[in-house]
Design an enzyme around this catalytic site. Structure first.
Site, mmCIF file in Angstrom:
data_model
loop_
_atom_site.group_PDB
_atom_site.id
_atom_site.type_symbol
_atom_site.label_atom_id
_atom_site.label_comp_id
_atom_site.label_asym_id
_atom_site.label_seq_id
_atom_site.Cartn_x
_atom_site.Cartn_y
_atom_site.Cartn_z
ATOM 1 C CG ASP A 83 -0.081 -3.636 -5.094
ATOM 2 O OD1 ASP A 83 0.623 -3.919 -4.040
ATOM 3 O OD2 ASP A 83 -1.094 -2.719 -5.170
ATOM 4 C CG ASP A 85 -3.786 -3.930 -0.078
ATOM 5 O OD1 ASP A 85 -4.857 -4.068 0.670
ATOM 6 O OD2 ASP A 85 -2.812 -4.630 0.104
#
Length: 284
Positions: A83, A85
């Site tokens: 991922d 953020d």
């Protein structure tokens, strides 16, 4: 029923005495030092009660505790998927973009609820992006230049996995503006994220095309694995929010990084204190 496993203890501030004390809880057959702040306990009779005791004591001591099958190493891994953020980078890009509009508190509140799993991700993204309508698109570059930072240990982890011939994927519910720049900067093999619509130099408040939600993240990991001719069991997937759980669930090893409780409890590995390069210690 007991299963024999290894236990890796690590923490950036962990001293040998703390690691030795935690190791004693596991009654290992032997221990191996893995540098100044890490220890591997080998031949541990694993059960759920032991895990609960070790996890609680380690968390209180600022140490990450990972039970893992003996013999697992970086050589077993063919893909590392991340991922973006609050995982590969320290910020939530949309919150920082919103700050340029003076709307960070409103957007952050929606972001947090979505990451905790309290809001449907796609709906939450539409609501947040809509608040950005009219913002000058130059704000995206300002966020990249002024606020975006790689998470601790991120670059060291990537260099090591790339040196080992492992492919890398950045898959994000964030935006291509950032994933594409990070991909080029860090030499990533694959990136996938949402496209922000821009017209006349301003954000329209809309996303172009389908939204990269939890299911699309999972499909992306499956798609890249198929392209590489590997099984998802040969992938490590790293994330921090509820929308990462689907892709983490198909991985051979799932890693929760500075994650929400709902994610920590479901992941194989929880790195609460170590950097992203804690993965290297676990698979040493």
């Amino acid at each position: 029923m007991n299963t024999t496993m290894n236990l890796v203890l690590q923490g950036p501030q962990a001293d040998p005495a703390t690691l030795a004390r935690l190791a004693q809880l596991a009654s290992p057959q032997r221990t191996t030092d893995l540098g100044a702040h890490a220890l591997r306990c080998e031949g541990v009779a694993f059960d759920a009660d032991l895990k609960a005791r070790v996890d609680a004591a380690a968390f209180e001591a600022g140490v990450d505790a990972t039970f893992i099958a003996a013999g697992r190493s970086l050589a077993d891994v063919r893909l590392v998927a991340m991922d973006m953020d609050s995982t590969l980078i320290t910020i939530e890009c949309i919150d920082e973009i919103a700050d340029m509009q003076g709307l960070k508190p409103q957007v952050s509140e929606i972001t947090e609820a979505a990451m905790r799993g309290e809001l449907d991700f796609s709906e939450s993204l539409r609501r947040r992006v809509a608040l950005l309508a009219g913002l000058d698109a130059g704000a995206l570059q300002r966020v990249y230049d002024e606020r975006l930072r790689i998470s601790p240990g991120g670059e060291a982890m990537l260099k090591a996995v790339q040196a080992a011939g492992i492919k890398t994927l950045l898959v994000s519910g964030g935006f291509t503006f950032f994933t594409e720049r990070l991909g080029a900067r860090l030499g990533l093999d694959y990136t996938h994220a949402n496209v922000l619509e821009i017209a006349d130099g301003k954000l329209t408040g809309r996303v172009v095309g389908g939204i990269v939600d939890a299911e699309e993240k999972k499909r992306t990991v499956e798609r890249v694995c198929a392209e590489l001719g590997i099984s998802p069991s040969q992938a490590v997937v790293m994330g921090d929010g509820a929308n990462d759980l689907s892709m983490m669930g198909i991985a051979g090893l799932s890693v929760a990084f500075r994650a929400k409780p709902v994610v920590r409890t479901q992941a194989d590995v929880a790195l609460n204190f170590s950097g992203l390069d804690g993965l290297l210690t676990i698979l040493a």
